[in-house]
Design a protein around this motif. Structure first.
Motif, PDB file in Angstrom:
ATOM      1  N   SER A   1      14.426   3.036  13.117  1.00 17.62           N
ATOM      2  CA  SER A   1      14.958   4.116  12.296  1.00 17.62           C
ATOM      3  C   SER A   1      16.088   3.625  11.405  1.00 17.62           C
ATOM      4  CB  SER A   1      15.447   5.253  13.192  1.00 17.62           C
ATOM      5  OG  SER A   1      15.993   6.306  12.422  1.00 17.62           O
TER       6      SER A   1
ATOM      7  N   SER B   1      10.992  -5.307   1.923  1.00 17.38           N
ATOM      8  CA  SER B   1      10.397  -3.989   2.154  1.00 17.38           C
ATOM      9  C   SER B   1      10.793  -3.004   1.058  1.00 17.38           C
ATOM     10  CB  SER B   1      10.834  -3.447   3.515  1.00 17.38           C
ATOM     11  OG  SER B   1      10.374  -4.274   4.561  1.00 17.38           O
TER      12      SER B   1
ATOM     13  N   ASP C   1      15.303  10.000  16.029  1.00 15.91           N
ATOM     14  CA  ASP C   1      14.212   9.573  15.149  1.00 15.91           C
ATOM     15  C   ASP C   1      12.930  10.349  15.436  1.00 15.91           C
ATOM     16  OD1 ASP C   1      12.730   7.581  13.375  1.00 15.91           O
ATOM     17  OD2 ASP C   1      11.736   7.241  15.297  1.00 15.91           O
TER      18      ASP C   1
ATOM     19  N   GLN D   1       2.766  -1.827   3.822  1.00 12.63           N
ATOM     20  CA  GLN D   1       3.245  -1.733   2.441  1.00 12.63           C
ATOM     21  C   GLN D   1       2.581  -2.769   1.526  1.00 12.63           C
ATOM     22  OE1 GLN D   1       5.049   0.441   0.761  1.00 12.63           O
ATOM     23  NE2 GLN D   1       5.024   1.666   2.612  1.00 12.63           N
TER      24      GLN D   1
ATOM     25  N   TYR E   1      16.433   0.549  10.295  1.00 14.55           N
ATOM     26  CA  TYR E   1      15.759  -0.265   9.279  1.00 14.55           C
ATOM     27  C   TYR E   1      15.191   0.612   8.159  1.00 14.55           C
ATOM     28  CZ  TYR E   1      11.371  -2.282   7.444  1.00 14.55           C
ATOM     29  OH  TYR E   1      10.324  -2.645   6.647  1.00 14.55           O
ATOM     30  N   LEU E   2      14.457   1.674   8.530  1.00 16.00           N
ATOM     31  CA  LEU E   2      13.866   2.557   7.522  1.00 16.00           C
ATOM     32  C   LEU E   2      14.934   3.274   6.716  1.00 16.00           C
ATOM     33  CD1 LEU E   2      10.855   4.187   9.433  1.00 16.00           C
ATOM     34  CD2 LEU E   2      10.780   2.394   7.686  1.00 16.00           C
ATOM     35  N   SER E   3      16.058   3.585   7.341  1.00 20.21           N
ATOM     36  CA  SER E   3      17.143   4.258   6.624  1.00 20.21           C
ATOM     37  C   SER E   3      17.705   3.355   5.538  1.00 20.21           C
ATOM     38  CB  SER E   3      18.248   4.668   7.603  1.00 20.21           C
ATOM     39  OG  SER E   3      17.785   5.647   8.511  1.00 20.21           O
TER      40      SER E   3
ATOM     41  N   ILE F   1       8.450  -2.730  12.790  1.00 22.88           N
ATOM     42  CA  ILE F   1       8.928  -3.152  11.469  1.00 22.88           C
ATOM     43  C   ILE F   1       7.902  -4.040  10.782  1.00 22.88           C
ATOM     44  CG2 ILE F   1      10.713  -4.478  10.267  1.00 22.88           C
ATOM     45  CD1 ILE F   1      12.668  -3.542  12.455  1.00 22.88           C
TER      46      ILE F   1
ATOM     47  N   ASP G   1       5.051  -2.028   9.505  1.00 23.95           N
ATOM     48  CA  ASP G   1       5.416  -1.306   8.285  1.00 23.95           C
ATOM     49  C   ASP G   1       5.302  -2.211   7.060  1.00 23.95           C
ATOM     50  OD1 ASP G   1       6.931   1.066   6.917  1.00 23.95           O
ATOM     51  OD2 ASP G   1       8.109  -0.703   6.396  1.00 23.95           O
TER      52      ASP G   1
ATOM     53  N   TYR H   1       8.230  -0.907  -1.351  1.00 25.20           N
ATOM     54  CA  TYR H   1       8.278   0.557  -1.480  1.00 25.20           C
ATOM     55  C   TYR H   1       8.491   0.953  -2.940  1.00 25.20           C
ATOM     56  CZ  TYR H   1       8.382   2.092   3.435  1.00 25.20           C
ATOM     57  OH  TYR H   1       8.051   2.398   4.732  1.00 25.20           O
TER      58      TYR H   1
END
Length: 411
Positions: free
Chosen positions: A31, A111, A240, A169, A33-35, A162, A165, A115
């Motif tokens: 979470s 990443s 999360d 991508q 990392y994605l933030s 991760i 993900d 994105y």
């Protein structure tokens, strides 16, 4: 919408399996990392990606797309250099185990670029009204990502979320570039002189929307980072899952609706036509979804989380009962926030984002709260901010519709 629903359904169906194979701590780190990726994504292209759907000529849109991808590449390359130099200091500040250093820090710029690139090309497909292609690309990404994460879970790789993900991508970018070429995009349309002209013409996007959009993203994405730092990565993992489930309407419906509304409202605004025929049916559907989401979470939230993800995730259900009100309003605001862009009310949107950012940052300055009390205050602040956004959008639409009636009366 159907394509988006199928894409997100793949991710949701896999959650019970993944939550039983990865601990709350691992999900908390994921979470974080994605933030970070989400925050960087907002500023990587300097907001020129938001302008891709606006020009009358396809060649101008193509040049804006190329400009956005180039700016994102340079920005993330510079960020990677910074991480190479000060990476370990960041880990200590953020309270992240060095076991995740490669996954969390060194992959973040890559990443974020992936994105950002997808988002740029996706705007081209939206401009061309190729919504089936948009949905197909999302299905590709979710399928590849989910398959990779399952394999990493089976082999007990703690970085599997991760890495999966990133793999998803990469496949997503390959798909969206191919779709864009099939629908008229070409790098041959690039013109340095035209890029310079468009850089100036749409300068209001980085001038008035970059920093406020960055602050708005921070307002939404900073909580997992702060929870990880001031409480624990375990609590960040529980938060999360709650955020994931409460965001289902946001993920399944809001993004798809906003993509369609952006194109339709932009077109009608340029033509000086009413937009109410597009807004009313969408608002009706959204309010029905919000009603059922709140009802289900308040009545069955805790048991639902325990049954679907295991008993150790029951606390996420308790969190969801607190946060469901703010996420319901977020769903409404996110669905219609394209009104600000399509109707060129960038300054009004920026002022609201600044207000939202200040409110969230002020909340994190309050010390000594238990985790549950922090969540309650956080929910209250979010509700106030989203209500303010709803009021502003209503005023913008009413003013525009009134101006059309005035023009009709003069004729």
């Amino acid at each position: 919408i159907s394509g988006t629903v199928l894409a997100q359904a793949i991710s949701l169906i896999l959650q019970p399996f993944l939550r039983r194979h990865f601990s709350p701590e691992v999900f908390g780190t994921f979470s974080v990392y994605l933030s970070f990726v989400g925050i960087i994504l907002i500023i990587a292209s300097f907001k020129y990606d938001d302008a891709i759907v606006l020009p009358r000529r396809d060649k101008d849109s193509a040049n804006l797309l190329i400009l956005s991808v180039f700016v994102s590449f340079v920005f993330n390359l510079m960020l990677f250099v910074v991480i190479l130099v000060w990476g370990r200091q960041f880990l200590r500040i953020l309270n992240i185990s060095e076991n995740f250093s490669v996954s969390i820090l060194y992959l973040i710029p890559f990443s974020a670029f992936l994105y950002s690139s997808f988002q740029n090309f996706n705007y081209w497909l939206i401009r061309k009204k190729k919504y089936l292609a948009v949905s197909t690309n999302k299905l590709t990404r979710r399928g590849v990502e989910g398959g990779a994460q399952i394999l990493f879970a089976i082999f007990k790789n703690t970085r599997g979320l991760i890495l999966g993900d990133v793999i998803g991508q990469i496949s997503n970018n390959i798909a969206v570039v191919c779709q864009s070429y099939k629908n008229g995009f070409s790098f041959k349309d690039y013109s340095f002189q035209r890029v310079c002209y468009l850089l100036r013409k749409y300068s209001e996007f980085p001038k008035y929307n970059l920093i406020p959009a960055f602050m708005s993203a921070c307002s939404y994405l900073l909580p997992p980072i702060f929870i990880n730092k001031y409480y624990s990565s375990v609590n960040a993992g529980y938060f999360d899952l709650s955020k994931l489930l409460l965001s289902i309407p946001l993920a399944l419906v809001a993004t798809a609706i906003s993509n369609v509304l952006l194109q339709r409202i932009s077109e009608k605004f340029r033509q000086g036509k009413s937009i109410m025929a597009d807004i009313r049916p969408v608002l009706f559907i959204i309010l029905i979804i919000v009603f059922f989401e709140v009802l289900i979470i308040m009545l069955y939230g805790v048991n639902l989380f325990k049954f679907a993800f295991g008993k150790e995730w029951g606390f996420s259900g308790e969190i969801s009962r607190i946060l469901v009100w703010s996420f319901a309003l977020n769903f409404i605001v996110s669905s219609f926030s394209v009104i600000f862009i399509a109707m060129k009310k960038i300054k009004a949107y920026s002022l609201w984002q600044f207000f939202y950012f200040c409110a969230i940052v002020a909340l994190f300055m309050v010390k000594g709260l238990t985790f549950v009390n922090f969540l309650k205050i956080y929910m209250f602040v979010e509700v106030l901010c989203y209500l303010a956004a709803v009021i502003i959008m209503i005023l913008i639409v009413r003013k525009y519709e009134s101006s059309l009636k005035g023009q009709y009366n003069l004729m």
